[in-house]
Design an enzyme around this catalytic site. Structure first.
Site, PDB file in Angstrom:
ATOM      1  N   CYS A   1       7.032  -5.724  15.432  1.00  0.00           N
ATOM      2  CA  CYS A   1       6.748  -4.756  16.541  1.00  0.00           C
ATOM      3  C   CYS A   1       5.168  -5.136  16.819  1.00  0.00           C
ATOM      4  CB  CYS A   1       6.568  -3.211  15.964  1.00  0.00           C
ATOM      5  SG  CYS A   1       8.382  -2.653  15.267  1.00  0.00           S
TER       6      CYS A   1
ATOM      7  N   CYS B   1       3.311   8.396   1.365  1.00  0.00           N
ATOM      8  CA  CYS B   1       3.693   7.341   2.248  1.00  0.00           C
ATOM      9  C   CYS B   1       3.809   6.112   1.491  1.00  0.00           C
ATOM     10  CB  CYS B   1       3.195   7.397   3.339  1.00  0.00           C
ATOM     11  SG  CYS B   1       3.535   6.118   4.434  1.00  0.00           S
TER      12      CYS B   1
ATOM     13  N   GLU C   1       0.936  -1.313   0.015  1.00  0.00           N
ATOM     14  CA  GLU C   1       0.072  -0.009   0.219  1.00  0.00           C
ATOM     15  C   GLU C   1       1.020   1.166   0.020  1.00  0.00           C
ATOM     16  OE1 GLU C   1      -3.787  -1.819   2.553  1.00  0.00           O
ATOM     17  OE2 GLU C   1      -2.229  -0.860   3.471  1.00  0.00           O
TER      18      GLU C   1
ATOM     19  N   CYS D   1       6.417  -7.345   6.799  1.00  0.00           N
ATOM     20  CA  CYS D   1       7.440  -6.816   7.467  1.00  0.00           C
ATOM     21  C   CYS D   1       7.885  -7.938   8.520  1.00  0.00           C
ATOM     22  CB  CYS D   1       7.193  -5.332   8.466  1.00  0.00           C
ATOM     23  SG  CYS D   1       8.389  -4.595   9.132  1.00  0.00           S
TER      24      CYS D   1
ATOM     25  N   CYS E   1      -0.985   5.560  10.281  1.00  0.00           N
ATOM     26  CA  CYS E   1       0.208   4.697  10.797  1.00  0.00           C
ATOM     27  C   CYS E   1       0.127   3.422  11.372  1.00  0.00           C
ATOM     28  CB  CYS E   1       0.941   5.553  11.783  1.00  0.00           C
ATOM     29  SG  CYS E   1       1.368   7.090  11.424  1.00  0.00           S
TER      30      CYS E   1
ATOM     31  N   CYS F   1       1.930  -2.781  15.568  1.00  0.00           N
ATOM     32  CA  CYS F   1       1.937  -2.469  14.520  1.00  0.00           C
ATOM     33  C   CYS F   1       0.938  -3.657  13.729  1.00  0.00           C
ATOM     34  CB  CYS F   1       3.155  -2.411  13.577  1.00  0.00           C
ATOM     35  SG  CYS F   1       3.061  -2.067  11.924  1.00  0.00           S
TER      36      CYS F   1
HETATM   37  N1  SAH Z   1       9.601   0.002   9.659  1.00  0.00           N
HETATM   38  C1  SAH Z   1       9.815   1.292   9.859  1.00  0.00           C
HETATM   39  C2  SAH Z   1       8.827   2.058   8.732  1.00  0.00           C
HETATM   40  C3  SAH Z   1       7.510   2.199   8.962  1.00  0.00           C
HETATM   41  S1  SAH Z   1       7.062   3.549   9.607  1.00  0.00           S
HETATM   42  C4  SAH Z   1       9.718   2.145  11.228  1.00  0.00           C
HETATM   43  O1  SAH Z   1       9.012   1.203  11.886  1.00  0.00           O
HETATM   44  O2  SAH Z   1      10.098   3.073  11.277  1.00  0.00           O
HETATM   45  C5  SAH Z   1       5.721   3.379  10.570  1.00  0.00           C
HETATM   46  C6  SAH Z   1       5.527   4.121  11.961  1.00  0.00           C
HETATM   47  O3  SAH Z   1       4.208   3.798  12.417  1.00  0.00           O
HETATM   48  C7  SAH Z   1       6.627   3.966  12.790  1.00  0.00           C
HETATM   49  O4  SAH Z   1       7.058   4.860  13.571  1.00  0.00           O
HETATM   50  C8  SAH Z   1       5.720   2.671  13.885  1.00  0.00           C
HETATM   51  O5  SAH Z   1       6.242   2.867  15.205  1.00  0.00           O
HETATM   52  C9  SAH Z   1       4.311   3.557  13.919  1.00  0.00           C
HETATM   53  N2  SAH Z   1       3.228   2.649  13.997  1.00  0.00           N
HETATM   54  C10 SAH Z   1       3.376   1.136  14.012  1.00  0.00           C
HETATM   55  N3  SAH Z   1       1.991   0.829  14.433  1.00  0.00           N
HETATM   56  C11 SAH Z   1       1.210   1.751  14.823  1.00  0.00           C
HETATM   57  C12 SAH Z   1       0.081   1.987  15.405  1.00  0.00           C
HETATM   58  N4  SAH Z   1      -0.734   0.863  15.517  1.00  0.00           N
HETATM   59  N5  SAH Z   1      -0.472   3.223  15.393  1.00  0.00           N
HETATM   60  C13 SAH Z   1       0.345   4.220  15.513  1.00  0.00           C
HETATM   61  N6  SAH Z   1       1.791   4.029  14.751  1.00  0.00           N
HETATM   62  C14 SAH Z   1       1.918   3.123  14.598  1.00  0.00           C
END
Ligand code: SAH
Length: 362
Positions: free
Chosen positions: A108, A97, A84, A104, A326, A111
């Site tokens: 995390c 974005c 996406e 991935c 995000c 996420c």
């Molecule tokens: N893998 C890289 C690029 C993805 S950026 C990274 O993690 O930085 C995506 C961003 O969204 C990251 O800062 C991550 O911490 C944040 N994120 C992940 N899950 C989320 C959620 N459920 N709500 C808000 N932010 C989230």
């Protein structure tokens, strides 16, 4: 291809090197629909190119529109892998974005993309292809001003393709977006972060979301490999140019990482680093297992950081109603209430994509 690689290919055929930037600007700037349309190239060269190459192109399967004008593009790359990209208009900016991997592998806990696991790396063509496809979705008065690698995947775990894509996106013969308008976000892969700062001029964003190893490790397993102290020491040593800063992203999770003590520890960690903090309200998804911090708690956390002399902003959540915010990118914008995911063709609230399919898009 970058000009260097294309020049080698041309040299093998005794074709002058200056043709390489001519060809690439046809591809990326003038958007030639075919090699045949590259009017200032000799016919034999056009034929030779058509025999050996395909023009980059991705066609979105679905374009979903959110109430706030955020637009999410879904690309089905092959039978298994889909990705996406999200267009986010703001007062003066239009940010795109993009994804660097299908799924991935960073796992995390908060996420949605992590739940897919890593399906595969994207090629540079597929990374750049998202930008070209998004440009075709723009209204006549719109222009993409910023590109952020904050979609699906960990960009620094796909380093070679990332680097090639950045070169194509930022070059004059390419998409022509200044590297200063490109941001790469990472979970904190320390060696690759150092390489990226040496190899490019893009902005760096680091997803921190925890202030101690005990807190961060269960949220972000990458912390086992690169603990908080290692990560912060490396950030402190990076040669960040004047007037630029490292962004630290911090997802606000209720009762997990949002206490006043956390704010104090975060300020201490950032002491002496040219940084800014971006507090991200948690975006929920089914079975996430976390609750977002209440708005008042996020505000208090921000004030705490500001009082400690740390530049801190709160990210405004965009596109939540189409699961484009995000941490929500998991090919779930087309999910019905019971949670089944129909084949990504058309869905309510979406309209079919338009725009020509580039020849042999791969
Ligand atoms: N893998 C890289 C690029 C993805 S950026 C990274 O993690 O930085 C995506 C961003 O969204 C990251 O800062 C991550 O911490 C944040 N994120 C992940 N899950 C989320 C959620 N459920 N709500 C808000 N932010 C989230």
């Amino acid at each position: 291809m970058t000009p260097g690689a294309l020049r080698t290919w041309l040299a093998e055929r005794s074709i002058p090197a200056y043709r390489s930037t001519q060809i690439l600007s046809w591809v990326y700037r003038r958007r030639a629909p075919s090699f045949a349309a590259m009017g200032n190239l000799p016919q034999v060269l056009r034929d030779e190119l058509a025999a050996h190459f395909a023009l980059p192109g991705l066609t979105p399967t679905v374009v979903a529109h959110a109430d706030d004008d955020t637009r999410k593009l879904l690309f089905q790359l092959d039978e298994r892998a889909a990705i996406e990209a999200v267009l986010i208009p703001d007062a003066s900016r239009l940010t795109l974005c993009i994804s660097s991997q299908a799924g991935c592998g960073m796992a995390c806990a908060f996420c949605a993309t992590a739940r897919l696991g890593l399906l595969r790396n994207l090629s540079a063509t597929e990374i750049v292809g998202q930008v070209l496809a998004a440009q075709e979705q723009l209204r006549p008065d719109e222009r993409i001003t910023n590109v952020v690698f904050m979609g699906m995947g960990e960009p620094l775990a796909n380093y070679d393709a990332l680097l090639q894509a950045i070169e194509i996106l930022s070059a004059d013969w390419g998409v022509g977006l200044s590297a200063r308008r490109i941001t790469v976000s990472t979970v904190g892969l320390v060696p690759a972060m150092q390489r990226l700062v040496g190899d490019t001029n893009v902005n760096l964003a680091v997803s921190l979301s925890g202030t101690t190893d005990a807190q961060r490790e269960p949220l972000m397993p990458v912390n086992k490999r690169y603990p908080v102290a290692t990560l912060m020491a490396m950030c402190r040593s990076l040669p960040i140019p004047q007037r630029r800063r490292i962004t630290f992203e911090y997802v606000m999770l209720e009762g997990v990482n949002d206490s006043p003590d956390d704010a104090t520890r975060l300020a201490r960690l950032l002491h002496g680093i040219r940084s800014k903090v971006n507090l991200i309200p948690f975006n929920p998804f089914p079975d996430a297992g976390f609750t977002g911090s209440p708005a008042a708690v996020i505000l208090r956390f921000q004030e705490h950081l500001l009082a400690a002399g740390i530049n801190a902003t709160i990210r405004r959540s965009r596109g939540r109603d189409i699961q484009a915010a995000c941490g929500q990118l998991a090919l779930a914008g087309h999910t019905d209430r019971r949670g089944s995911t129909p084949a990504p063709t058309r869905a309510a609230g979406s309209r079919p994509a338009h725009g020509p399919r580039a020849a042999g898009g791969r």
